[in-house]
Design a protein around this motif. Structure first.
Motif, PDB file in Angstrom:
ATOM      1  N   SER A 170     -22.150   1.424  26.443  1.00 36.75           N
ATOM      2  CA  SER A 170     -21.826   2.583  27.160  1.00 36.75           C
ATOM      3  C   SER A 170     -21.489   3.757  26.697  1.00 36.75           C
ATOM      4  O   SER A 170     -21.538   4.805  26.214  1.00 36.75           O
ATOM      5  N   VAL A 171     -20.818   2.856  24.743  1.00 30.62           N
ATOM      6  CA  VAL A 171     -19.600   3.938  24.412  1.00 30.62           C
ATOM      7  C   VAL A 171     -21.035   4.229  23.437  1.00 30.62           C
ATOM      8  O   VAL A 171     -20.115   5.790  23.116  1.00 30.62           O
ATOM      9  N   LYS A 172     -21.625   3.604  22.444  1.00 31.41           N
ATOM     10  CA  LYS A 172     -22.499   4.706  21.927  1.00 31.41           C
ATOM     11  C   LYS A 172     -23.237   5.356  23.125  1.00 31.41           C
ATOM     12  O   LYS A 172     -24.340   6.421  22.121  1.00 31.41           O
ATOM     13  N   GLY A 173     -23.002   5.441  24.118  1.00 31.87           N
ATOM     14  CA  GLY A 173     -24.248   6.746  24.888  1.00 31.87           C
ATOM     15  C   GLY A 173     -25.868   6.066  25.110  1.00 31.87           C
ATOM     16  O   GLY A 173     -26.409   6.525  25.686  1.00 31.87           O
ATOM     17  N   ARG A 174     -26.118   5.238  23.908  1.00 31.57           N
ATOM     18  CA  ARG A 174     -27.773   4.722  24.582  1.00 31.57           C
ATOM     19  C   ARG A 174     -27.813   3.257  24.582  1.00 31.57           C
ATOM     20  O   ARG A 174     -26.768   2.908  24.083  1.00 31.57           O
ATOM     21  N   ILE A 175     -29.214   2.953  25.414  1.00 29.69           N
ATOM     22  CA  ILE A 175     -28.855   1.891  25.408  1.00 29.69           C
ATOM     23  C   ILE A 175     -30.132   1.156  24.108  1.00 29.69           C
ATOM     24  O   ILE A 175     -30.688   1.419  24.105  1.00 29.69           O
ATOM     25  N   GLY A 176     -29.387   0.198  23.214  1.00 29.68           N
ATOM     26  CA  GLY A 176     -30.292  -0.399  22.326  1.00 29.68           C
ATOM     27  C   GLY A 176     -31.914  -0.739  22.578  1.00 29.68           C
ATOM     28  O   GLY A 176     -32.416  -1.241  23.545  1.00 29.68           O
ATOM     29  N   GLY A 177     -32.490  -0.919  21.550  1.00 29.51           N
ATOM     30  CA  GLY A 177     -34.273  -1.304  21.617  1.00 29.51           C
ATOM     31  C   GLY A 177     -33.925  -3.161  23.087  1.00 29.51           C
ATOM     32  O   GLY A 177     -34.359  -3.603  23.694  1.00 29.51           O
ATOM     33  N   ARG A 178     -33.153  -3.492  21.762  1.00 30.13           N
ATOM     34  CA  ARG A 178     -34.061  -5.053  22.309  1.00 30.13           C
ATOM     35  C   ARG A 178     -32.574  -5.459  23.532  1.00 30.13           C
ATOM     36  O   ARG A 178     -33.826  -5.565  24.527  1.00 30.13           O
ATOM     37  N   THR A 179     -31.528  -4.499  23.791  1.00 31.02           N
ATOM     38  CA  THR A 179     -31.668  -4.512  25.296  1.00 31.02           C
ATOM     39  C   THR A 179     -32.507  -4.354  26.268  1.00 31.02           C
ATOM     40  O   THR A 179     -32.609  -4.706  27.274  1.00 31.02           O
ATOM     41  N   HIS A 180     -32.748  -2.907  26.199  1.00 28.75           N
ATOM     42  CA  HIS A 180     -34.296  -2.393  26.710  1.00 28.75           C
ATOM     43  C   HIS A 180     -35.966  -3.605  27.257  1.00 28.75           C
ATOM     44  O   HIS A 180     -35.780  -3.611  27.970  1.00 28.75           O
ATOM     45  N   GLU A 181     -35.433  -4.106  25.526  1.00 25.26           N
ATOM     46  CA  GLU A 181     -37.079  -4.935  25.759  1.00 25.26           C
ATOM     47  C   GLU A 181     -36.988  -6.565  27.223  1.00 25.26           C
ATOM     48  O   GLU A 181     -37.473  -7.155  27.283  1.00 25.26           O
TER      49      GLU A 181
ATOM     50  N   THR B 134     -20.105  -2.509  46.667  1.00 23.82           N
ATOM     51  CA  THR B 134     -21.338  -1.512  46.237  1.00 23.82           C
ATOM     52  C   THR B 134     -21.555  -1.472  45.061  1.00 23.82           C
ATOM     53  O   THR B 134     -21.073  -0.627  44.299  1.00 23.82           O
ATOM     54  N   ARG B 135     -23.046  -2.410  44.344  1.00 19.83           N
ATOM     55  CA  ARG B 135     -23.350  -2.259  43.858  1.00 19.83           C
ATOM     56  C   ARG B 135     -22.886  -0.572  42.457  1.00 19.83           C
ATOM     57  O   ARG B 135     -23.102   0.344  43.217  1.00 19.83           O
ATOM     58  N   GLY B 136     -22.190  -0.913  41.503  1.00 19.16           N
ATOM     59  CA  GLY B 136     -22.071   0.745  40.646  1.00 19.16           C
ATOM     60  C   GLY B 136     -22.992   0.199  39.746  1.00 19.16           C
ATOM     61  O   GLY B 136     -23.100  -0.260  39.366  1.00 19.16           O
ATOM     62  N   ALA B 137     -23.154   1.703  39.025  1.00 16.19           N
ATOM     63  CA  ALA B 137     -24.617   2.104  38.352  1.00 16.19           C
ATOM     64  C   ALA B 137     -24.044   1.740  36.740  1.00 16.19           C
ATOM     65  O   ALA B 137     -22.949   2.178  36.556  1.00 16.19           O
ATOM     66  N   ARG B 138     -24.946   1.807  36.259  1.00 17.85           N
ATOM     67  CA  ARG B 138     -24.061   0.848  34.429  1.00 17.85           C
ATOM     68  C   ARG B 138     -23.584   1.630  33.333  1.00 17.85           C
ATOM     69  O   ARG B 138     -24.770   2.788  33.882  1.00 17.85           O
ATOM     70  N   GLU B 139     -22.938   2.313  32.884  1.00 14.34           N
ATOM     71  CA  GLU B 139     -22.410   3.218  32.162  1.00 14.34           C
ATOM     72  C   GLU B 139     -23.119   3.621  31.198  1.00 14.34           C
ATOM     73  O   GLU B 139     -23.342   4.514  30.724  1.00 14.34           O
ATOM     74  N   SER B 140     -23.519   2.081  30.366  1.00 12.42           N
ATOM     75  CA  SER B 140     -24.706   2.356  28.766  1.00 12.42           C
ATOM     76  C   SER B 140     -26.001   3.108  29.493  1.00 12.42           C
ATOM     77  O   SER B 140     -26.538   3.806  28.896  1.00 12.42           O
ATOM     78  N   VAL B 141     -26.813   2.996  30.819  1.00 15.45           N
ATOM     79  CA  VAL B 141     -27.738   3.171  31.347  1.00 15.45           C
ATOM     80  C   VAL B 141     -27.738   4.817  31.643  1.00 15.45           C
ATOM     81  O   VAL B 141     -28.385   5.720  31.811  1.00 15.45           O
ATOM     82  N   LYS B 142     -26.346   5.526  32.336  1.00 16.14           N
ATOM     83  CA  LYS B 142     -26.303   6.576  32.515  1.00 16.14           C
ATOM     84  C   LYS B 142     -25.755   7.150  31.707  1.00 16.14           C
ATOM     85  O   LYS B 142     -26.182   8.820  31.058  1.00 16.14           O
ATOM     86  N   GLY B 143     -25.732   6.842  29.744  1.00 17.58           N
ATOM     87  CA  GLY B 143     -26.062   7.715  28.500  1.00 17.58           C
ATOM     88  C   GLY B 143     -24.292   8.174  28.502  1.00 17.58           C
ATOM     89  O   GLY B 143     -24.036   8.672  27.668  1.00 17.58           O
ATOM     90  N   ARG B 144     -23.659   7.461  29.961  1.00 14.21           N
ATOM     91  CA  ARG B 144     -22.266   8.411  29.757  1.00 14.21           C
ATOM     92  C   ARG B 144     -20.864   7.534  30.106  1.00 14.21           C
ATOM     93  O   ARG B 144     -20.998   6.796  31.159  1.00 14.21           O
TER      94      ARG B 144
END
Lengths: 251, 251, 251, 251, 251, 251
Positions: free
Chosen positions: A79-90, B73-83
């Motif tokens: 969440s701090v990096k602002g993007r999900i890595g390839g491994r996590t996605h996979e 209630t389930r909260g959205a993941r901040e890593s997925v929201k990208g911020r």
């Protein structure tokens, strides 16, 4: 050459499955494969993703993540990096796909079950523990939905799903690799299977090495046997009454 | 008007502090204020942020986050929201600032301690539980650093830090609000204090209401007393021997 | 020890409030606390955020930002960095929350007022100047809405809102800190209050130091007196006729 | 067909140039073309972008942005959206490129001048006002650098730079379009020129219409004459002594 | 001073236009200006962007991008960087704006044509090749839409559009610059024109140099002649029958 | 039940391999499996990623992407969305991992080869075509590096790598699925193998169905035979002299 923890090559680590770990989700399971600990929660939400609206079908999806403190060396927070890595996605995609193999999505109506698999402590095999625990959380969520009168078919699960890692370490095929073995494995494979002994997903990789067809066959043998043991552990855990209050009480 | 859980207005929920919850970080504490559960891990890393390099000083920082399954209630993941959201930022900064109030950063040398506070289950007061647990994890990390010969001063902690919420609910000042009270409080305040009874941080907010100076005074009275009780619980927990193996064994 | 600018410890810097600074927004105020200059604009938009649709209630929100050239050393632009920093988030939330304390949102109907607080020049106290100026812009926007026949209640503002900083510098409690004092303050507190002398928000922080209850009491005394003076300046400014053309002429 | 504001087709709006608008940057200019107001600040920073390190050359770059409250209808903040829009990028690049045409970058040594052009109020022609004001801020920053002994060549500016818009409205070629004309122009062109009458940049666009070579020629005639008038206004402004204290005093 | 490739100053490189390069889009053209190769695809989608819904008008937009392997030195992928650069934005907007100059958007109904211009190999002039190829792809998409009965006016294209670069290199005005000339040009201009000889867009830039009005005039002469030749090549290509199967067969 | 294109169940589509497709990269190959077309470029860059600096080892990595116009229905551009999707990440990682299985990274020294696999047209099997083409591009890049005297070992490739899809469609195991079969396959597997007949990677998935061990065995038989045919096509292509000029001439 013996394994560091004294197991035989085709032996699983100790498996523990704790249901009702959290109070709010419809299913919440802490699964442990040795020192690997994954919290698997199944949350039910009204509605389905936009591309599925109007289909009459439900949806099951998964999100896998690792706490920064779960690993040997602290990992940066995605969440701090602002993007999900390839491994996590996979891995998220693998978990979702694997669990969708056991469920009749029509029975859910237009509802979504999200399987959150958060790794509390990592010691190899986090994705296979996640799948194995997520099945139990899903089963509890299905029970909860049934009790709430939200299922059009009372038994939407056609089988159970479990997963295990297998690899080649020190030239030997071995089951359920901890980090110490995983990090130096010549071949690494994850197998997802049903309690009927059929396959859902096979992902075998040789980085820096290749492997023969006969090694492939032996790895499949070990993995299918391991999944058989895991599916028994799942059944045993689900045979117990639900601990504490009913899940999702607050919703 | 009585509280739902039967407590008196100035009474804390049951507090539990479990050290050594994870195997890898130098300090790892599960702290519970009633149903609120936060995992606080203190990880030691060589080096400091770029703006501090060459200062000879260490750094202590914190990251707060909530598991999607932690809430009602389930909260959205901040890593997925990208911020990262505003609330998360705000609490991470509060935790870091609060813990820096008790430590002599020169004693660390150019090393960083990151305090990861991950909410496993939320029922009000997650930020105050996080601060209270993070202090214990920090103390264990300091012990670990001392044993590793990495401290220039063997006692860099000048005091202990704890925090509690207080607010006005149903027209009455009340301590340690669970979600059910917090969500309808007229005034909400978080107080961070030391075991010497001095203040580190006061954040009081009236959304939709304002409050008089005398209410402010009463809230401070309740909060300082609550922090006194928490600092005793921290001392008691730290007086026990470290459970299981030494922390951070693998590093 | 005297203050660099010759003020007594409980004295404000010179305050200037210029209404009608921009032509298009319904309210637009340049507020100055000494060298600190903040442009506060109140823009009216039809509709409310999604989570509020159908409630019949309006919404007031704020966005705080700093021009890159406002500070001593040029600051990087947050739009270029692609994310808003923690401090910006925190202050935006504080401004919005503070202003919502004085307004009956039902009177707005489903309309939104956005308070943009852009710092033209920073010399300490930018968040408190922003709140103080935003109140005046909000009052002008309410007048504009009333004239346009868009209010269900002609007097939706129940009080006025102002804010001031106070801190401990050189061991002395001091009001309205400029950058030179703020950057070396031992304790830093921001207080938001109404013209009735009640509190809206108190945020007191000791980084690297803690403070006693009696210091806390003295800081509250200074701040409440300072807010009293500011609310008189707001009244005086609003007593003047609107300069130039009617605001928001173009909309 | 007369223009709404009574100007002749080849006449500029009233131009005002205010130097020393902010205290910290080395140059700070508020430029106004009628109701359009842009704050142009020139900040000096040690060092150059990574790709230029070791070249011995300086760098001049620009960032253009619009306050949310600058426009008729409030615009969303790009920092909140998390990305800079195409128009903003395009204008920032145009401003930087235009100003680099007048300066000998070798004279700066490895220092960077950033030209921040923040639109306070928009009424057409914001990019041309930005370029015209940025030149004056740049000239003041150069004077400041010279006084600080940081220039290897005391006169690094070879010419002055100004810019103006021109277009076809109601079938007539017109200079310096306000929003009311700009929004319905058949052809829109921006011209950047030097005080020697040479061209730096020409950007002419017909959206929904095309234009003949002879219209192109007439637009260039009007624009070059307009830039001549602007360069006189720049000279006159720079002939005045610097208002108030020296810029960038604090750095 | 002769050009490296032996051309005269006002001569184009060899132009090749290959229609039907891909099977799925309604129009797909590979355009080559010497070694520069751009794939231009016109895709038809139901609906228009949100701000245009209900207008009854269609929309034409463009996206320009460069393959990482298209350039001399591999370029980083913008999807990996997570943001689109200023140059990409600028060219995408130029291509879209240019093509909208030739089409009656009312004839499309509320449908969108997206022109994807992906540079396969770059050797200068990629944006002008993109515009020239995109026109041919657009014309094929219009034919496809007509055959599908989706046009309210069977001839919505009022003219053809082409574009060419021109600049000053070695002190001489030259047409259609390859990378070797472009990278050291004193002045660089792109001209978009119709087959009627009128102008759509002129963008002339002198970085590090300025240019006189008479140079400007000569550049326009060369460019308009070059566009005349390109529009003949477009006509010739479109006079051929569509190669292979009908485009967009699968949709 | 016959296949739509008349092939037998274990037959590949027509395979075409065109070397030297682009002029600048050290290797550039257009590979076609029927209508599926992927452009595979191998670019050589000095240096290695930060985590590998000082190891003395080179690096091979891959980036896979799809042109928006490559698919039946236009796909959104990932650079515009500002993030790379899970599928893209997954395939990029697969391609890189697969190619690293054939190369001795020590022979490269601290240089990086990036394999860009851009799908020009998609009709099923894009990832397997990408791997198959990327091997040929890699082999050409190695030849180029050898000619440039940059290899410490002249033969760093220990085997060749190819890949093919296999699945269960209409209840039958079938090789090399086009989109029409892939989109309704019950089981979908991708196999990466060497010319020695050993396995590099196996990824088999049953979405909505599971599969028996004997189906798994038959899919492996088909795939290994298919990879044998592909490795012969690779050898034949590489036996030809390099078309046109030497690759990477400009660098």
């Amino acid at each position: 050459m013996a394994r560091v923890d004294g197991r035989s090559d085709d032996e699983l680590r100790e498996v523990r499955i704790t249901r009702g770990y959290q109070d709010w989700p419809a299913g919440s399971v802490l699964v442990e494969f040795g020192r690997t600990r994954v919290l698997c929660a199944a949350s039910v939400q009204d509605g389905v993703p936009r591309w599925r609206v109007g289909s009459g079908l439900g949806w099951v999806t998964a999100e896998y993540a690792m706490l920064p403190s779960a690993t040997n060396t602290r990992g940066a927070r995605e969440s701090v990096k602002g993007r999900i890595g390839g491994r996590t996605h996979e891995i998220s995609r693998l978990v979702g796909r694997s669990l969708r193999a056991c469920i009749d999505l029509a029975a859910l109506g237009e509802n979504t079950i999200t399987l959150d698999c958060d790794v509390i402590q990592a010691d190899g095999g986090t994705r296979t523990a996640a799948i194995t625990g997520a099945y139990v959380a899903l089963a509890d969520a299905i029970t909860w939905l049934g009790a709430a009168g939200k299922l059009s078919d009372p038994k939407p699960l056609s089988c159970s799903i479990s997963a295990i890692s297998v690899g080649v370490v020190d030239g030997r095929v071995r089951l359920d690799l901890p980090y110490e073995e995983d990090s130096r494995a010549e071949v690494d494979m994850n197998v997802v299977a049903t309690d009927h002994g059929t396959l859902v997903e096979v992902q075998g990789t040789g980085e820096g090495a290749t492997y023969t067809r006969s090694t492939m066959d032996k790895m499949l043998d070990f993995a299918l046997a391991g999944c058989g043991t895991l599916s028994e552990a799942q059944s045993a855990a689900l045979a117990e009454p639900y601990p504490g209050e009913l899940p999702g009480k607050r919703s």
